[in-house]
Motif scaffolding. Structure first.
Motif, short mmCIF file in Angstrom:
data_model
loop_
_atom_site.label_atom_id
_atom_site.label_comp_id
_atom_site.label_asym_id
_atom_site.label_seq_id
_atom_site.Cartn_x
_atom_site.Cartn_y
_atom_site.Cartn_z
N CYS A 123 0.82 -1.21 0.00
CA CYS A 123 0.00 0.00 0.00
C CYS A 123 0.85 1.26 0.00
CB CYS A 123 -0.93 0.00 1.20
SG CYS A 123 -2.25 -1.23 1.10
N SER A 124 1.96 1.25 0.71
CA SER A 124 2.81 2.43 0.71
C SER A 124 3.42 2.68 -0.66
CB SER A 124 3.92 2.27 1.76
OG SER A 124 4.70 1.11 1.48
N PHE A 125 3.75 1.61 -1.36
CA PHE A 125 4.30 1.79 -2.71
C PHE A 125 3.25 2.36 -3.66
CE2 PHE A 125 5.48 0.49 -6.98
CZ PHE A 125 6.83 0.77 -7.02
N VAL A 126 2.05 1.84 -3.60
CA VAL A 126 1.00 2.26 -4.54
C VAL A 126 0.41 3.61 -4.15
CG1 VAL A 126 -1.26 1.65 -5.48
CG2 VAL A 126 0.48 -0.11 -5.18
N CYS A 127 0.27 3.86 -2.86
CA CYS A 127 -0.50 5.02 -2.41
C CYS A 127 0.32 6.30 -2.29
CB CYS A 127 -1.17 4.72 -1.07
SG CYS A 127 -2.41 3.41 -1.17
N TRP A 128 1.64 6.19 -2.01
CA TRP A 128 2.40 7.44 -1.93
C TRP A 128 3.66 7.45 -2.80
CZ3 TRP A 128 7.39 7.14 -0.29
CH2 TRP A 128 7.75 6.15 0.62
N TYR A 129 4.30 6.30 -2.99
CA TYR A 129 5.51 6.36 -3.82
C TYR A 129 5.16 6.54 -5.30
CZ TYR A 129 9.68 5.09 -6.36
OH TYR A 129 10.73 5.10 -7.24
N ARG A 130 4.22 5.76 -5.81
CA ARG A 130 3.86 5.89 -7.22
C ARG A 130 3.25 7.25 -7.55
NH1 ARG A 130 6.09 3.46 -11.23
NH2 ARG A 130 4.24 3.89 -12.46
N PRO A 131 2.36 7.83 -6.72
CA PRO A 131 1.92 9.20 -7.02
C PRO A 131 3.06 10.21 -7.05
CG PRO A 131 0.40 8.17 -5.52
CD PRO A 131 1.54 7.22 -5.66
N MET A 132 4.01 10.07 -6.12
CA MET A 132 5.17 10.97 -6.14
C MET A 132 5.99 10.77 -7.41
SD MET A 132 8.74 10.95 -5.62
CE MET A 132 8.86 9.28 -5.02
N TYR A 133 6.18 9.53 -7.82
CA TYR A 133 6.94 9.22 -9.04
C TYR A 133 6.25 9.82 -10.26
CZ TYR A 133 9.52 6.34 -12.42
OH TYR A 133 10.32 5.91 -13.47
N LYS A 134 4.94 9.63 -10.37
CA LYS A 134 4.20 10.16 -11.52
C LYS A 134 4.10 11.68 -11.49
CE LYS A 134 0.65 7.44 -10.83
NZ LYS A 134 -0.69 6.78 -11.02
N ALA A 135 4.10 12.25 -10.28
CA ALA A 135 4.04 13.71 -10.17
C ALA A 135 5.29 14.35 -10.76
CB ALA A 135 3.86 14.12 -8.71
N PHE A 136 6.46 13.80 -10.44
CA PHE A 136 7.70 14.34 -11.00
C PHE A 136 7.89 13.94 -12.46
CE2 PHE A 136 9.02 14.66 -6.48
CZ PHE A 136 9.37 16.00 -6.48
N ARG A 137 7.34 12.82 -12.84
CA ARG A 137 7.51 12.37 -14.22
C ARG A 137 6.73 13.25 -15.19
NH1 ARG A 137 4.91 6.69 -15.49
NH2 ARG A 137 3.06 8.01 -15.23
N SER A 138 5.51 13.60 -14.85
CA SER A 138 4.65 14.35 -15.78
C SER A 138 4.23 15.71 -15.23
CB SER A 138 3.40 13.52 -16.11
OG SER A 138 2.70 13.19 -14.92
N ASP A 139 4.85 16.17 -14.12
CA ASP A 139 4.52 17.46 -13.52
C ASP A 139 3.01 17.54 -13.26
OD1 ASP A 139 4.78 19.98 -12.49
OD2 ASP A 139 4.89 20.99 -14.43
N SER A 140 2.51 16.53 -12.53
CA SER A 140 1.08 16.39 -12.29
C SER A 140 0.72 16.97 -10.92
CB SER A 140 0.68 14.91 -12.35
OG SER A 140 -0.65 14.73 -11.94
N SER A 141 -0.09 18.01 -10.92
CA SER A 141 -0.54 18.61 -9.67
C SER A 141 -1.43 17.65 -8.89
CB SER A 141 -1.29 19.91 -9.94
OG SER A 141 -0.45 20.86 -10.56
N PHE A 142 -2.24 16.90 -9.58
CA PHE A 142 -3.14 15.97 -8.91
C PHE A 142 -2.36 14.91 -8.14
CE2 PHE A 142 -5.56 11.96 -8.99
CZ PHE A 142 -6.65 12.33 -8.22
N ASN A 143 -1.35 14.34 -8.77
CA ASN A 143 -0.53 13.34 -8.10
C ASN A 143 0.26 13.95 -6.94
OD1 ASN A 143 -0.72 10.62 -9.51
ND2 ASN A 143 -0.40 11.97 -11.26
N PHE A 144 0.67 15.20 -7.07
CA PHE A 144 1.34 15.86 -5.95
C PHE A 144 0.41 15.94 -4.74
CE2 PHE A 144 4.71 17.89 -8.69
CZ PHE A 144 5.78 17.48 -7.91
N PHE A 145 -0.86 16.32 -4.96
CA PHE A 145 -1.77 16.44 -3.84
C PHE A 145 -2.08 15.07 -3.23
CE2 PHE A 145 -2.51 20.71 -5.32
CZ PHE A 145 -2.85 21.39 -4.15
N VAL A 146 -2.20 14.05 -4.05
CA VAL A 146 -2.41 12.70 -3.51
C VAL A 146 -1.21 12.28 -2.66
CG1 VAL A 146 -2.64 10.27 -4.13
CG2 VAL A 146 -3.94 12.00 -5.37
#
Length: 305
Positions: A177-200
């Motif tokens: 759950c930690s990998f899916v719920c906070w690491y992957r959103p952080m990874y995708k936020a920096f990968r595509s400059d996603s504000s939504f993933n940053f907030f998640v």
């Protein structure tokens, strides 16, 4: 007797031509003056050592720059190969096989994600993303060690069955759950400059940091071998405390590092120009781009009121 050029003064000195030591035939054989050597006040024997040290520093700096350039060149070569492969496929994006978790080929469960920090993450964010990945690995290792310590405590004291069961539950739940719920959103936020993933990420990882603090405290009966539990078992069974104390120390280090990295990512987030409004727009665009949502909306519009 007056000489020419003396202005008619009979008391003028005779010219230098009457001096035998000024004869050109004598002066041309005079030895040249000795060369001037540096005095002790000017000579510094440490100049050569300082120059060597400066040269060594400059060389190390050049080597470091060369390594960085080589690494960037390798990254550009890899991306160029991907672009060429995409052109060969008619402009389509090259297929990427999932590579995480790195499971062997004979395993019936295959990797679920594609992850390559050197390729997908911009250069200025790679270090912090790598640090967050290592933080997740350390948190997973701490949960496994916590399970081992709880098992050892349960073996010497059967009334600690709840701690053992919860330690096993936390290891099974928090790891994926930690990998899916906070690491992957952080990874995708920096990968595509996603504000939504940053907030998640900020919302979930803030809760995760609170859990790290609880793990470090180690309240008895919660399944965490933190400081309180480790000090309790130290009085009753020192051998078990040898396993519990390192787990408490690891929980503490992870909690501190999590807070530091959260502040670091928040400062980077503010530099990217992300905002809550942009996150809402991304969420709305993602929802309406979902085929199931569009089908349901079309069906509702077709039925009418």
């Amino acid at each position: 007797m007056a000489h020419p050029g003396d202005g008619g003064n009979p008391f003028a000195e005779p010219p230098d031509l009457d001096n035998p030591f000024q004869d050109p035939a004598v002066t041309q054989h005079r030895p040249s003056p000795p060369p001037q050597y540096a005095t002790l006040d000017v000579y510094n024997p440490f100049d050569s050592h300082e120059q060597q040290a400066a040269a060594a520093v400059a060389t190390a700096d050049l080597l470091r720059q060369q390594e960085e350039l080589n690494r960037k060149a390798e990254e550009l070569d890899r991306r160029e190969q991907e672009l060429r492969h995409a052109e060969a496929l008619g402009g389509a994006s090259p297929p990427r096989r999932n590579n995480w978790p790195p499971l062997p080929a004979f395993c019936p469960v295959q990797p679920c994600f594609f992850q390559d920090i050197a390729v997908e993450i911009p250069q200025e964010f790679q270090r912090v993303v790598t640090a967050m990945y290592y933080l997740w690995l350390c948190s997973t290792a701490s949960l496994l060690l916590n399970f081992v310590a709880s098992l050892a405590w349960f073996c010497v004291s059967t009334d600690r069955g709840s701690d053992f069961g919860l330690a096993l539950l936390w290891a099974l739940i928090f790891t994926p759950c930690s990998f899916v719920c906070w690491y992957r959103p952080m990874y995708k936020a920096f990968r595509s400059d996603s504000s939504f993933n940053f907030f998640v990420f900020f919302f979930v990882f803030f809760v995760q940091d609170a859990v790290y603090v609880l793990q470090a405290i180690g309240i008895p009966g919660w399944g965490f071998s933190g400081w309180v539990s480790a000090l309790m078992v130290l009085k009753s069974n020192p051998p078990v405390a040898v396993l519990a104390l390192p787990v408490a120390l690891l929980f503490t280090g992870i909690a501190v590092l999590g807070i530091v990295l959260l502040k670091r990512i928040h400062s980077l987030y503010r530099r990217t120009g992300a905002s809550f409004q942009k996150a809402q727009e991304e969420f709305a665009a993602g929802v309406f781009a979902n085929p199931a949502v569009r089908t349901a909306a079309a069906s509702a519009a077709f039925r009418g009121p």
